[in-house]
Design an enzyme around this catalytic site. Structure first.
Site, PDB file in Angstrom:
ATOM      1  CG  PHE A 199      -5.633   3.801  -0.306  1.00  0.00           C
ATOM      2  CD1 PHE A 199      -6.606   3.167  -0.892  1.00  0.00           C
ATOM      3  CD2 PHE A 199      -5.907   3.477   1.188  1.00  0.00           C
ATOM      4  CE1 PHE A 199      -7.898   2.459  -0.455  1.00  0.00           C
ATOM      5  CE2 PHE A 199      -7.018   2.922   1.911  1.00  0.00           C
ATOM      6  CZ  PHE A 199      -7.932   2.280   0.795  1.00  0.00           C
TER       7      PHE A 199
ATOM      8  CG  ASP B  57      -8.211  -0.672   5.821  1.00  0.00           C
ATOM      9  OD1 ASP B  57      -8.030  -1.554   6.590  1.00  0.00           O
ATOM     10  OD2 ASP B  57      -7.116  -0.192   5.041  1.00  0.00           O
TER      11      ASP B  57
ATOM     12  CB  VAL C  62       2.436   8.041   4.408  1.00  0.00           C
ATOM     13  CG1 VAL C  62       2.282   9.289   5.025  1.00  0.00           C
ATOM     14  CG2 VAL C  62       1.211   7.641   4.074  1.00  0.00           C
TER      15      VAL C  62
ATOM     16  CG  LEU D 279       6.278   9.698   7.655  1.00  0.00           C
ATOM     17  CD1 LEU D 279       4.957  10.774   7.934  1.00  0.00           C
ATOM     18  CD2 LEU D 279       7.055   9.874   8.730  1.00  0.00           C
TER      19      LEU D 279
END
Ligand SMILES: *[C@@H]1O[C@H](CO)[C@@H](O)[C@H](O)[C@H]1NC(C)=O
Ligand SMILES: *[C@@H]1O[C@H](CO)[C@@H](O)[C@H](O)[C@H]1NC(C)=O
Ligand SMILES: *[C@@H]1O[C@H](CO)[C@@H](O)[C@H](O)[C@H]1NC(C)=O
Ligand SMILES: *[C@@H]1O[C@H](CO)[C@@H](O)[C@H](O)[C@H]1NC(C)=O
Ligand SMILES: *[C@@H]1O[C@H](CO)[C@@H](O)[C@H](O)[C@H]1NC(C)=O
Ligand SMILES: *[C@@H]1O[C@H](CO)[C@@H](O)[C@H](O)[C@H]1NC(C)=O
Ligand SMILES: *[C@@H]1O[C@H](CO)[C@@H](O)[C@H](O)[C@H]1NC(C)=O
Length: 851
Positions: free
Chosen positions: A543, A657, A546, A538
């Site tokens: 981090f 963030d 996804v 996605l």
């Protein structure tokens, strides 16, 4: 020629008569400004306040019921909003009711036929006032506060005989007093309605209990369910987020004549009310004229720990307790019944440890910080003492178990407890200090500097103890290692068959009782994501990547495969994920579980079908799906989500963030914030490195964060401000805004100063019928307030939510920070903004505080 038959003629006459009757009825419905003995109010009439803010009259509550009530409602609010009802439990059947002033100078509601026959009225104000003056000098009037007053005029002097504010229903209005008149014994308190369409007396009350040091309580059927607490000089001890702001003022009085509380409102055009619901919640809302809705700004109680005596006696309810449940015995106390303690989640309470005899030498106090002080109904209070004198007084009295200051704003006044201490809890940020008396042995355990007060003997015994301790630790460590290895093998077998259905219900998390988080097996996740195929990817965030996944049970998930991650061990990682999974809010993406396999760590989230906000607002086509109404809802949703992270949740979390790509939209286009709590999982340093890598995030970073690495809740407020401005303009703040050679924020600021801010608004928003430019401009102003250069100038998220929720005038924004103007990441030189950073001094530099 037309010839009527006799039948037709009769019909015509009847019709004409009916029409005349109809006209007559409507001609007779009037607006009054006072009720006098000779001028009663009939069903259909309304009594208006001077500026017509409130109206009083007869009404029904639902289409199914014909019950007629007499009451007061907001006249300028488009949703029926009743604030007071006279005949709560005695509705009328038909429209024959009359509100009048009777010969005993009472306001009464009666049926028109019984008024003359002298039967008991349906409702009466119940005063019996004898007076020398003539009855004709008495009249009733509705004030602009929503107060119905019965006035007697005698020689030019007006005297209030009765007022509806003295008999509140479920709604507390500004300038209404709650509490006790010590002279007359009158006790004003809220009682909930039975249900939303039955204003009869419900089961829940909200009232001041004057016993001991007065406190506000919520009761159900007479039993306390929430102790709102004592007045600390600033707020109720049980309402940590009650900060005076630009909307409200609060006045608490406790003297020989009264013990009362009253809320004021600075701007009379702001409609705000506090409603007690039969479900046991009290809610403060403000009316949004443009949105045509009541907007919630505060409610209580909120958490498990708010339940009255959740942890029993002498126990502290700490939602941030890493143990399995919230209850922790006070220092020097132990569980009343150790077995029960665990079986009943600590609710049985604690007793003083055995073998502890009070009144020995060496006693002292352990300070509990940020707590709701114990029930003050049995506390002893001496308002004249200083804190130091208070401590001495408590130490000198063997029965004194703890003390604190009675007045949080002056730090004076002495409050002491001499028996069991009840209903204590810990808050994340605000709260008072409670000093609990302990003996010398216990005191030593809590001493910060163990060597400070110990003699030679003490030092030696401490050394011996330390050595023993180290030996013990080493042994346990080795033992754990061996055991872990065994368990890991066992786990990998057992977890293989783990499926999501047979795990605990997700709602268990919110109760704080269950700490287990579903662990997903790598095999299942790999299958669900087709081996992390690119087709299922996605996106790639700060981090890690996804992926979309489909579990074998048909459930759609989003899998975040965390990038290589160092630092914490597996247990710590799990603990963090468990804590973050407890954060549940309709504007946060929900975490379903995690998956750990060697170095590989993944977080499993609910899957949201729509893309992130940036996809919508920065795309020429897609942005048309979001009209102003939807965007405003999205702004409010994001604000609520951040407020929850900052203030309402168990952990105080700074997102750090926040940006358009971290806000996902669900199928109804409701916003859900993603990637919160990453700072916890990755540890402070890592996220910093990370944000430096992600250039796109630069546009959202507050000056003090970008340049000094200082973060606080106010850095999130800054990012929120940027996001808000982006939503309004459909333009990116980061990146290259070349036409104007300035940042978006800077450009908006320039236009704002010239009163041309409307030019920057996305034109597609203004063509919509629903759009209201004033509200859009208000949002721009809020955005500019959030991006002000100095963190201290920026509002808190709770203020932002209040500002979004009402129409009062806002402060003028000061100059925003422009440091990103053509700055490269890592470029720290910018003389124009490096001065003045003292204003952020003293702000916490930790992004997450355990609450
Ligand atoms: C009244 O009836 C209408 C239509 O029958 C319904 O939509 C509405 O919700 C009802 N209002 C109340 C207060 O029950
Ligand atoms: C309502 O109507 C019923 C019968 O129609 C009657 O018995 C009752 O007294 C009425 N109640 C009131 C409050 O008028
Ligand atoms: C008025 O007094 C009567 C009798 O004492 C009582 O039944 C009734 O509930 C009272 N009404 C109000 C509104 O207090
Ligand atoms: C009030 O409490 C009683 C007793 O617990 C219960 O039977 C009743 O249903 C409750 N009423 C409402 C309106 O909740
Ligand atoms: C607390 O102290 C402040 C400042 O001295 C004072 O204004 C206030 O009245 C005090 N409140 C109480 C409840 O004593
Ligand atoms: C108590 O406070 C109220 C409100 O401030 C004031 O009107 C009243 O006179 C005070 N009573 C005494 C005895 O000080
Ligand atoms: C209490 O003290 C007695 C004698 O001093 C001792 O025998 C007993 O074990 C102690 N109990 C605890 C729980 O420390």
């Amino acid at each position: 020629m037309t010839v009527f038959s006799g039948k037709e003629l009769v019909l015509m006459i009847i019709n004409t008569l009916l029409f005349l009757l109809f006209l007559l009825h409507h001609a007779s419905s009037r607006s009054l400004n006072r009720i006098t003995p000779s001028q009663p109010l009939r069903d259909g009439d309304v009594l208006l306040s001077d500026t017509a803010t409130f109206a009083l009259g007869f009404f029904t509550l639902s289409n199914t019921s014909r019950n007629r009530y007499v009451g007061i409602w907001y006249n300028k609010v488009s949703i029926q909003s009743v604030v007071w009802v006279a005949n709560r439990d005695n509705p009328l059947n038909d429209t024959s009711g009359v509100l009048s002033i009777n010969t005993h100078r009472n306001v009464v509601v009666s049926l028109s036929n019984t008024r003359t026959t002298g039967l008991n009225p349906v409702w009466s104000s119940n005063g019996s006032f004898s007076s020398s003056s003539s009855i004709t000098n008495t009249f009733a009037k509705l004030l602009d506060t929503g107060n119905l007053v019965l006035i007697e005029e005698d020689g030019g002097i007006q005297r209030i005989l009765w007022q509806s504010f003295d008999y509140p229903c479920d709604t507390m209005m500004p300038f209404m007093k709650l509490g006790i008149d010590r002279k007359t014994g009158l006790n004003r308190f809220l009682t909930s309605w039975k249900s939303s369409d039955d204003p009869g007396f419900g089961n829940v009350t909200y009232r001041i209990n004057p016993t001991g040091y007065p406190q506000l309580y919520m009761y159900r059927n007479g039993n306390p369910i929430w102790r709102v607490g004592s007045w600390t000089g600033k707020r109720w001890s049980g309402v940590p987020d009650m900060t005076p702001n630009f909307i409200f003022t609060v006045a608490f009085v406790n003297n020989a004549t009264e013990v009362t509380v009253m809320y004021g409102v600075n701007d009379p055009s702001v409609f705000t009310r506090m409603v007690l619901e039969n479900s046991g919640q009290v809610r403060r809302t403000t009316w949004q004229t443009q949105e045509h809705r009541w907007f919630e700004i505060w409610k209580g109680p909120k958490e498990d720990c708010d339940n009255f005596r959740r942890c029993g006696s002498n126990s502290n309810c700490n939602p941030y307790n890493p143990q399995t449940f919230e209850c922790v015995c006070l220092p020097g106390f132990e569980p009343k019944n150790p077995r029960e303690w665990y079986l009943r989640d600590g609710s049985a309470g604690c007793l003083r440890k055995k073998n502890v005899s009070t009144c020995r030498s060496g006693e002292g106090f352990v300070k509990l910080t940020r707590v709701k002080v114990p029930d003050t109904s049995k506390a002893r209070v001496d308002l004249s003492l200083s804190m130091k004198a208070c401590r001495e007084k408590c130490l000198g009295d063997c029965s004194c178990a703890s003390y604190t200051t009675a007045n949080e704003s002056s730090f004076t006044g002495c409050m002491t407890w001499h028996a069991d201490m009840e209903d204590i809890r810990t808050y994340s940020s605000v709260g008072q200090d409670l000093y609990v008396r302990v003996d010398a042995v216990e005191l030593a355990k809590y001493r910060k500097k163990p060597f400070g007060s110990l003699g030679m003997k003490g030092m030696i015994s401490l050394l011996v103890v330390s050595i023993l301790l180290v030996l013990f630790l080493v042994m346990s460590f080795i033992y754990c290692l061996i055991k872990n290895k065994k368990q890991a093998r066992k786990h990998s077998k057992n977890l293989f068959n783990y499926s999501f259905e047979n795990s605990l219900s997700m709602d268990d998390f919110s109760s704080g009782k269950n700490l287990d988080l579903p662990l997903f097996d790598l095999i299942d996740i790999a299958a669900a994501t087709e081996n992390f195929s690119d087709a299922n990817k996605l996106g790639h965030g700060g981090f890690g990547s996804v992926y979309k996944g489909l579990l074998s049970n048909g459930m759609e998930i989003a899998v975040k495969r965390l990038s290589k991650y160092s630092g914490q061990g597996i247990e710590e990682f799990k603990n963090e994920v468990v804590l973050i999974a407890k954060l549940q809010h309709r504007n946060l993406v929900r975490i379903l579980g995690c998956c750990i396999h060697g170095e590989e760590k993944m977080l499993i989230y609910e899957y949201l079908p729509n893309k992130s906000l940036d996809f919508f607002i920065f795309d020429r086509e897609s942005k048309l799906q979001l009209n102003w109404r939807k965007r405003f809802d999205i702004i409010c949703g994001i604000a609520r989500g951040i407020l929850y992270l900052h203030q309402d949740s168990r952990l105080r979390i700074i997102h750090r963030d926040l940006k358009a790509s971290n806000v996902l939209l669900d199928s109804e286009l409701k916003p859900k914030i993603a990637d919160f709590g990453m700072a916890r999982i990755f540890g402070g340093d890592q996220i910093e490195i990370n944000t430096k890598r992600v250039v796109g995030t630069y546009g959202y970073m507050s000056p003090e964060y970008a340049m000094e690495g200082l973060f606080s809740v106010k850095s999130d407020v800054y990012s929120f401000g940027v996001l808000l401005l982006e939503i309004v303009t459909s333009k990116k703040n980061s990146g290259h805004y070349e036409e104007i050679t300035s940042t978006l924020v800077g450009h908006i600021w320039d236009l704002w100063r010239e009163d041309r801010a409307v030019e920057i608004v996305d034109p597609s928003l203004l063509v919509d019928d629903d759009a209201c430019p004033n509200e859009i401009l208000k949002c721009i102003q809020i955005g500019l307030l959030c991006v002000q250069d100095y963190a201290a100038d920026r509002p808190t998220m709770s203020t932002v939510v209040s500002m979004l929720g009402n129409d009062s005038s806002l402060p003028s924004p000061k100059q925003p920070a422009f440091i990103f103007k053509r700055n490269k990441p890592g470029d720290k030189s910018n003389p124009s903004t490096s001065e003045g950073f003292n204003s952020v001094n003293g702000m916490s530099t930790t992004m997450v505080e355990a609450r």
